[in-house]
Design a protein around this motif. Structure first.
Motif, PDB file in Angstrom:
ATOM      1  N   ALA A   1       0.746  -1.270  -0.216  1.00 46.05           N
ATOM      2  CA  ALA A   1      -0.297   0.532  -0.304  1.00 46.05           C
ATOM      3  C   ALA A   1       0.868   1.447  -0.202  1.00 46.05           C
ATOM      4  CB  ALA A   1      -0.939   0.327   0.710  1.00 46.05           C
ATOM      5  N   VAL A   2       1.974   1.582   1.056  1.00 48.04           N
ATOM      6  CA  VAL A   2       2.811   2.421   0.961  1.00 48.04           C
ATOM      7  C   VAL A   2       3.581   2.780  -0.279  1.00 48.04           C
ATOM      8  CG1 VAL A   2       4.802   3.602   2.172  1.00 48.04           C
ATOM      9  CG2 VAL A   2       3.290   1.990   3.268  1.00 48.04           C
ATOM     10  N   ALA A   3       4.084   1.795  -0.590  1.00 42.86           N
ATOM     11  CA  ALA A   3       4.706   1.603  -2.055  1.00 42.86           C
ATOM     12  C   ALA A   3       4.069   1.650  -3.570  1.00 42.86           C
ATOM     13  CB  ALA A   3       5.649   0.207  -2.552  1.00 42.86           C
ATOM     14  N   TRP A   4       2.847   1.899  -3.344  1.00 43.85           N
ATOM     15  CA  TRP A   4       1.702   2.307  -4.152  1.00 43.85           C
ATOM     16  C   TRP A   4       1.521   3.883  -4.039  1.00 43.85           C
ATOM     17  CZ3 TRP A   4      -0.871   0.933  -8.707  1.00 43.85           C
ATOM     18  CH2 TRP A   4      -1.224   1.503  -9.053  1.00 43.85           C
ATOM     19  N   HIS A   5       1.157   4.325  -3.462  1.00 42.62           N
ATOM     20  CA  HIS A   5       0.979   5.215  -2.950  1.00 42.62           C
ATOM     21  C   HIS A   5       1.135   6.574  -3.377  1.00 42.62           C
ATOM     22  CE1 HIS A   5      -3.055   4.195  -0.993  1.00 42.62           C
ATOM     23  NE2 HIS A   5      -2.276   3.946   0.099  1.00 42.62           N
ATOM     24  N   ARG A   6       2.787   5.976  -2.863  1.00 42.67           N
ATOM     25  CA  ARG A   6       3.926   6.645  -3.283  1.00 42.67           C
ATOM     26  C   ARG A   6       4.515   6.463  -4.477  1.00 42.67           C
ATOM     27  NH1 ARG A   6       6.668   8.584   1.321  1.00 42.67           N
ATOM     28  NH2 ARG A   6       8.854   8.749   0.235  1.00 42.67           N
TER      29      ARG A   6
ATOM     30  N   ALA B   1       4.275   4.695   9.999  1.00 43.26           N
ATOM     31  CA  ALA B   1       3.198   6.521  10.023  1.00 43.26           C
ATOM     32  C   ALA B   1       1.726   5.426   9.500  1.00 43.26           C
ATOM     33  CB  ALA B   1       3.755   7.402   9.264  1.00 43.26           C
ATOM     34  N   TYR B   2       2.111   4.672   8.627  1.00 42.14           N
ATOM     35  CA  TYR B   2       0.795   4.482   7.738  1.00 42.14           C
ATOM     36  C   TYR B   2      -0.065   3.769   8.497  1.00 42.14           C
ATOM     37  CZ  TYR B   2      -1.993   2.246   3.378  1.00 42.14           C
ATOM     38  OH  TYR B   2      -2.612   2.371   2.719  1.00 42.14           O
ATOM     39  N   LEU B   3       0.802   2.560   9.943  1.00 37.76           N
ATOM     40  CA  LEU B   3       0.179   1.936  10.559  1.00 37.76           C
ATOM     41  C   LEU B   3      -0.774   2.483  12.122  1.00 37.76           C
ATOM     42  CD1 LEU B   3       2.202  -1.289  10.837  1.00 37.76           C
ATOM     43  CD2 LEU B   3      -0.378  -1.183   9.735  1.00 37.76           C
ATOM     44  N   GLY B   4       0.073   3.484  12.328  1.00 39.91           N
ATOM     45  CA  GLY B   4      -0.574   4.845  13.102  1.00 39.91           C
ATOM     46  C   GLY B   4      -1.691   4.877  12.482  1.00 39.91           C
ATOM     47  N   ARG B   5      -1.846   5.685  11.310  1.00 35.38           N
ATOM     48  CA  ARG B   5      -3.024   6.032  10.609  1.00 35.38           C
ATOM     49  C   ARG B   5      -3.937   5.125  10.619  1.00 35.38           C
ATOM     50  NH1 ARG B   5       0.087   9.792  11.836  1.00 35.38           N
ATOM     51  NH2 ARG B   5       0.319  12.085  11.747  1.00 35.38           N
TER      52      ARG B   5
ATOM     53  N   ALA C   1       1.413   7.523   4.019  1.00 36.59           N
ATOM     54  CA  ALA C   1       2.609   7.383   2.881  1.00 36.59           C
ATOM     55  C   ALA C   1       3.594   7.908   2.752  1.00 36.59           C
ATOM     56  CB  ALA C   1       1.876   6.392   1.976  1.00 36.59           C
ATOM     57  N   LEU C   2       2.839   9.312   2.223  1.00 34.85           N
ATOM     58  CA  LEU C   2       3.514  10.331   2.139  1.00 34.85           C
ATOM     59  C   LEU C   2       4.945  10.947   3.273  1.00 34.85           C
ATOM     60  CD1 LEU C   2       1.298  11.846  -0.677  1.00 34.85           C
ATOM     61  CD2 LEU C   2       3.696   9.882  -0.613  1.00 34.85           C
ATOM     62  N   ARG C   3       3.984  10.978   4.549  1.00 31.74           N
ATOM     63  CA  ARG C   3       4.684  11.565   5.194  1.00 31.74           C
ATOM     64  C   ARG C   3       4.337  12.914   5.692  1.00 31.74           C
ATOM     65  NH1 ARG C   3       8.656   8.501   8.092  1.00 31.74           N
ATOM     66  NH2 ARG C   3       8.101  10.146   9.456  1.00 31.74           N
ATOM     67  N   HIS C   4       3.546  12.871   5.406  1.00 31.56           N
ATOM     68  CA  HIS C   4       2.662  14.410   5.431  1.00 31.56           C
ATOM     69  C   HIS C   4       1.880  14.180   6.546  1.00 31.56           C
ATOM     70  CE1 HIS C   4      -0.171  17.626   4.839  1.00 31.56           C
ATOM     71  NE2 HIS C   4       0.196  17.537   3.702  1.00 31.56           N
ATOM     72  N   SER C   5       2.388  16.241   7.157  1.00 35.58           N
ATOM     73  CA  SER C   5       2.659  16.681   8.388  1.00 35.58           C
ATOM     74  C   SER C   5       1.777  16.428   8.881  1.00 35.58           C
ATOM     75  CB  SER C   5       3.405  17.922   7.844  1.00 35.58           C
ATOM     76  OG  SER C   5       2.201  19.152   7.642  1.00 35.58           O
ATOM     77  N   ARG C   6       0.718  17.144   8.366  1.00 33.29           N
ATOM     78  CA  ARG C   6      -1.159  16.586   8.769  1.00 33.29           C
ATOM     79  C   ARG C   6      -1.550  15.937   8.373  1.00 33.29           C
ATOM     80  NH1 ARG C   6      -3.175  20.916   8.221  1.00 33.29           N
ATOM     81  NH2 ARG C   6      -5.139  20.165  10.204  1.00 33.29           N
ATOM     82  N   PRO C   7      -1.707  14.515   7.540  1.00 36.94           N
ATOM     83  CA  PRO C   7      -2.087  14.361   6.920  1.00 36.94           C
ATOM     84  C   PRO C   7      -4.095  14.194   7.378  1.00 36.94           C
ATOM     85  CG  PRO C   7      -0.682  12.690   8.137  1.00 36.94           C
ATOM     86  CD  PRO C   7      -0.297  13.748   8.425  1.00 36.94           C
ATOM     87  N   TRP C   8      -3.959  13.828   8.214  1.00 37.10           N
ATOM     88  CA  TRP C   8      -5.376  14.088   8.917  1.00 37.10           C
ATOM     89  C   TRP C   8      -6.650  14.399   8.430  1.00 37.10           C
ATOM     90  CZ3 TRP C   8      -8.238   8.801  11.015  1.00 37.10           C
ATOM     91  CH2 TRP C   8      -9.541   9.227  11.630  1.00 37.10           C
TER      92      TRP C   8
END
Length: 238
Positions: free
Chosen positions: A67-72, A93-97, A155-162
């Motif tokens: 999933a992470v690799a696909w998004h990126r 980070a992905y698992l946390g969200r 996945a992109l390590r955005h500062s505020r994804p939520w």
């Protein structure tokens, strides 16, 4: 939805490279027990428990890495590889969200189980229960898709994804309701298709069920990538 499917087809090489190994593991867990021992659940005793748990953890890790690799790959143009520099931090980070999404869904899931319990107790399932259950499933799927839009940002390590995903999708209720309706319709039709196939060949029905479930997971993955790209990054749909 159509853009998400075209995105998968237009990136066939990346889709195959990223999904082949996780997909084979999915097929093993989803269809293997039924094909080997005739039951939908694999029963393991004694020393076989630890290897099975290790295999399940490996499957989860591979699915998250995919999933992470696909998004990126889609959003940043990175090479489609399960392993890459910084992949471990991206997966955490992905698992946390994802954990936050599951917590946010708990009240809605509790209401859905309550409605299911009422339907079971009534037994005959009158038309109004069926209609309410269908409408509730549409709303639940719409909510799930809106919440899952945060995952590409993680996945992109955005500062505020939520915050970015929730703000960008505000006022887009009709879009998510349509997506929820399409998802619910597919979920409703699939058991009937599998059931009709099972009357001819149980093996074929099991394999088709596993394959369709995996295809649905890939479409969902592509869909939430599209939702982040369109609403948060304001990318045009093709």
């Amino acid at each position: 939805m159509f853009h998400a499917v075209r995105q998968l087809l237009g990136n066939r090489g990346a889709t195959l490279r990223l999904s082949l190994l996780p997909g084979l593991l999915w097929l093993g867990f989803a269809a293997g027990p039924m094909l080997l021992v005739g039951t939908p659940q694999l029963r393991v005793q004694g020393g076989g428990v630890v290897p099975l748990e290790a295999a399940m953890l490996l499957a989860i890790a591979l699915h998250v890495a995919m999933a992470v690799a696909w998004h990126r790959h889609i959003l940043l143009g990175e090479p489609a590889r399960l392993r890459d520099a910084g992949r471990g931090r991206q997966m955490l980070a992905y698992l946390g969200r994802l954990g936050m999404v599951l917590l946010a869904l708990m009240p809605a899931m509790a209401a859905a189980f309550l409605l299911l319990g009422v339907a079971v107790r009534l037994g005959s399932q009158p038309a109004w229960i069926v209609a309410v259950a269908f409408a509730g499933n549409v709303l639940l799927n719409a909510l799930i898709l809106r919440l899952l839009t945060v995952l590409p940002g993680a996945a992109l390590r955005h500062s505020r994804p939520w915050g970015a995903a929730w703000a960008a999708t505000k006022g887009r209720g009709s879009t998510f309701l349509l997506l929820g309706l399409a998802t619910t319709a597919a979920q409703t039709l699939m058991p009937h298709v599998i059931g009709s196939m099972a009357s001819t060949s149980v093996t074929q029905a099991v394999l088709v069920h596993a394959a369709l479930s995996w295809l649905g997971a890939l479409i969902t993955l592509s869909l939430i990538t599209t939702l982040w790209g369109h609403f948060v990054e304001e990318r045009a749909l093709r």
